[in-house]
Design a protein around this motif. Structure first.
Motif, short mmCIF file in Angstrom:
data_model
loop_
_atom_site.label_atom_id
_atom_site.label_comp_id
_atom_site.label_asym_id
_atom_site.label_seq_id
_atom_site.Cartn_x
_atom_site.Cartn_y
_atom_site.Cartn_z
N TYR A 1 -5.67 -1.43 6.50
CA TYR A 1 -5.20 -0.57 7.59
C TYR A 1 -6.05 0.72 7.71
CZ TYR A 1 -1.42 0.83 10.84
OH TYR A 1 -0.68 1.17 11.93
N HIS A 2 -6.12 1.53 6.63
CA HIS A 2 -6.90 2.77 6.72
C HIS A 2 -7.92 2.91 5.60
CE1 HIS A 2 -2.75 3.34 8.28
NE2 HIS A 2 -3.39 3.79 9.35
N ALA A 3 -8.18 1.77 4.93
CA ALA A 3 -9.27 1.70 3.95
C ALA A 3 -9.07 2.57 2.71
CB ALA A 3 -10.62 1.97 4.61
N TRP A 4 -7.84 2.82 2.31
CA TRP A 4 -7.66 3.38 0.98
C TRP A 4 -8.13 2.32 -0.01
CZ3 TRP A 4 -2.59 6.57 -0.11
CH2 TRP A 4 -2.44 7.56 0.87
N ALA B 1 1.46 -1.12 4.11
CA ALA B 1 0.88 -2.43 4.46
C ALA B 1 0.76 -3.31 3.21
CB ALA B 1 -0.49 -2.26 5.09
N HIS C 1 0.21 4.08 1.09
CA HIS C 1 0.03 4.94 2.27
C HIS C 1 1.15 4.69 3.27
CE1 HIS C 1 -2.43 5.94 6.14
NE2 HIS C 1 -1.70 6.98 5.76
N ARG C 2 1.03 3.63 4.05
CA ARG C 2 2.07 3.40 5.04
C ARG C 2 2.77 2.07 4.82
NH1 ARG C 2 -0.32 5.90 9.68
NH2 ARG C 2 0.75 4.47 11.04
N CYS D 1 -7.38 -1.53 1.34
CA CYS D 1 -6.29 -1.77 2.28
C CYS D 1 -6.90 -1.94 3.67
CB CYS D 1 -5.28 -0.62 2.27
SG CYS D 1 -3.93 -0.92 3.46
N CYS E 1 0.84 -1.19 0.00
CA CYS E 1 0.00 0.00 0.00
C CYS E 1 0.88 1.25 0.00
CB CYS E 1 -0.90 0.00 1.24
SG CYS E 1 -1.94 1.46 1.33
#
Ligand code: FES
Ligand code: FE2
Lengths: 440, 178
Positions: A105-108, A87, A84-85, A103, A82
């Protein structure tokens, strides 16, 4: 240690290779960088991601990748990460992500082509450097991905030769696996078996073309199968054709494997001719040949069936056995551990009996209960042990060394030999890959 | 599809048959004895546990309903079992030397059905530890047996063994039935 090109070159001599090539951790990292993350590496067959939303994970070198099919039916090879961070995006080995990959983790949310489609509470990014179509916020793609007739490969290097050029004539292995289907299509059956080899990835490749091993390594299995065949015949029953795959090991003996020619191709690929031509004169085979004639016409069908190929080894990552409808690909994990995937195919339009015959081989030779590969795996593990020791620095490839027959860009074993030519050939190509770039 | 596979597919995997204590005991004893024969590698006794058309089956996937014609981890009739015995006992079966040691425990024995002829469908759980070359591997999972009642006691028509880690990568291969 930091290896110079000169030091790497010195590991490969015309008839032997240094044990460090199989054991050194830094060399392994360089192999991943210079071979596996550069060359075209097999990802999977298109039938592994049949439907839109399907994904299938695959490792290329050290990189976690996935093959996906988007909603337009296009196949992509993406990093499983991902933006973002960081994952991992898909964690099951395979599955269907639905309309989008979400994703955990934060639902992107991402399209199956890796495109960022939405971020929850996106106003938090107003006035920042993040934009929804910013390059850094898409799931990265393999630098290059290409299919050869449905077999997908990827290269993590922006530039380099095309897939077709890398495959060269060794692509016959794929052609055979498709063309031998009267329906002109092939597809994977179920999931693959996977097996961890406790040995260097090169040992697996070498073993595929090592003609002097089968009669020795698999003797016990050959004899066991012969005993059962004999007992069955004594009872008036006929043993299944697939048992012959095993009893051959005893029938041919240790030195009987020289009759199958081996050829070294550019870029390290190798082919083994003959062995299981698999065209016995029985009703099932005849029904299959008839189906081939009907589909292709006699001349073309005979041309396809006349190709004398037991298997193609596609350097550095796979071995494909068209008459047996199977393919093995390797994913190196460390200098001493290699994951293998063993896939098996159905030829569209071929009689069920032909599939069953190939299934017999898949079971006997490559299932997790195989009595054949068990002894290979154990030998490779023992080789790895020996190479880790200081009891000797060199691996010998001397059999018929100096007697290769050069035919254009091909290198052939002398007729009737069990030459270690393919092993030398692959090691020389290894050196070329490893020292291709101007190094220190 | 074979007769036993059909019977197994048709049997409710959650059924609990109301059998006599004698039947329950006889079936439990049969399963324990099979485990002991396997641990002690008494191969003639092992083969005698099966009917002539009996199969030992370890599916590659849970949703498989038949072993015939599809990829399996094990799908063996008496001929294949004999081959495996011949091979593992051969002095050149180097990957099998020194011989492994096995220890099976079979438990949670629930009889699903007992028909008019006394044939049984039974499910259970197993655990098997294998010791080979200083390493212990653990195999665990679920058995389902189709047992035929004969004059010579129960015989296995079909034994299904679903390994918990059936699709996991195998570190090295399974050479004996689990
Ligand atoms: S890490 Fe994927 S959404 Fe945050
Ligand atoms: Fe082998």
């Amino acid at each position: 240690m930091a290896w110079t090109n000169k030091e790497i070159s010195a590991l490969v001599e015309p008839d032997r290779a240094h044990r460090k090539a199989y054991t050194d951790e830094d060399l392994f990292e360089l192999e991943m960088e210079r071979i596996f993350e550069r060359a075209w590496i097999y990802v999977g067959h298109e039938s592994q991601v049949k439907n839109p939303g399907d994904y299938y994970l695959a490792r290329i070198g050290r990189q976690p990748m996935m093959m996906t099919r988007d909603h337009y039916g296009e196949v992509h090879v993406l990093y499983n990460r991902c933006p973002h961070r960081g994952a991992q995006l898909c964690s099951a080995r395979s599955g269907n992500a639905g309309k989008r990959i979400r994703c955990s983790y934060h639902a992107w949310m991402f399209g199956l082509d890796g495109k960022l489609e939405s971020i929850p509470a996106i106003d938090g990014y107003d006035g920042t450097n993040l934009t929804i179509d910013g390059e850094d916020f898409q799931v990265p793609k393999a630098a290059r991905a290409a299919s050869y007739r449905g077999f997908w490969f990827a290269s993590l290097a922006e530039d380099g030769i095309s897939l077709e050029e890398q495959l060269g004539e060794a692509k016959t292995g794929f052609d055979q696996l498709i063309d031998r289907a009267p329906g002109r299509e092939t597809e994977v059956v179920g999931e693959c078996f996977h097996m961890v080899q406790h040995s260097n990835w090169k040992i697996f490749l070498e073993n595929q073309l090592d003609a002097s091993h089968p009669g020795a390594t698999h003797e016990s299995t050959g004899i066991a199968a012969q005993m059962v065949e004999r007992d069955m015949r004594a009872d008036g029953r006929s043993p299944p054709l697939s048992y012959g795959f095993l009893s051959d090991f005893a029938r041919l003996g240790i030195d009987g494997w020289g009759k199958f020619g081996t050829v070294g191709h550019p870029h390290g690929h190798c082919t083994l001719e003959g062995y299981m031509g698999l065209r016995p004169d029985d009703p099932e085979t005849n029904a299959y040949v008839k189906a081939m004639y009907e589909s292709y016409g006699e001349e073309r069908a005979e041309e396809i069936l006349g190709v004398n190929l037991h298997h193609s080894l596609i350097y550095p990552c796979m071995s494909i056995q068209p008459p047996l409808q199977q393919l093995r690909t390797i994913r190196p994990i460390s200098p001493t551990r290699t994951m293998s995937e063993i896939w098996h195919f159905r030829l569209k339009g071929a009689p069920e009996a032909i599939y069953q015959r190939a299934l017999g081989y898949y079971y006997l030779v490559n299932s997790p209960s195989t009595m054949v590969n068990a002894d290979d795996l154990f030998n490779w593990w023992k080789v790895q042990h020996g190479l880790d020791s200081q009891g000797g620095d060199w691996v010998s490839f001397h059999r018929n060394a100096g007697f290769d027959i050069i035919d254009g860009n091909l290198r052939k074993s002398p007729e009737g030999s069990m030459s270690e030519m393919p092993l030398r050939h692959m090691m020389h190509v290894w050196r070329d890959y490893m020292t291709a770039e101007e190094g220190a | 599809m074979g007769e036993a596979a059909e019977k197994l597919a048709a049997s409710d995997p959650h059924a609990v048959a109301n059998v006599s204590i004698e039947t329950q005991l006889a079936v439990e004893r049969f399963l324990a004895r099979q485990a002991e024969i396997l641990d002690e590698k008494r191969w003639d006794d092992w083969l005698a546990l099966f009917t002539e058309d009996g199969h030992y089956w370890m599916p590659a996937h849970e949703d498989q309903i038949d072993g015939e014609g599809v990829p399996n981890i094990f799908w063996e009739n008496l001929d294949m079992m004999q081959m495996r015995i011949n091979r593992n006992n051969h002095p050149q079966a180097h990957s099998q030397a020194p011989e492994n040691r096995l220890c099976h425990v079979v438990s949670n024995v629930i009889i699903e059905s007992e028909d008019a002829t006394g044939d049984i469908i039974v499910r259970s759980r197993f655990h098997c530890a294998e010791y080979l070359r200083y390493d212990v591997r653990n195999f665990t999972g679920k058995y389902r047996h189709c047992l035929k009642k004969t004059d010579d006691g129960y015989k296995i028509q079909l034994q299904r063994a679903d390994l918990v880690n059936r699709e996991g990568p195998f570190e090295y291969v399974l050479q004996w039935w689990v």
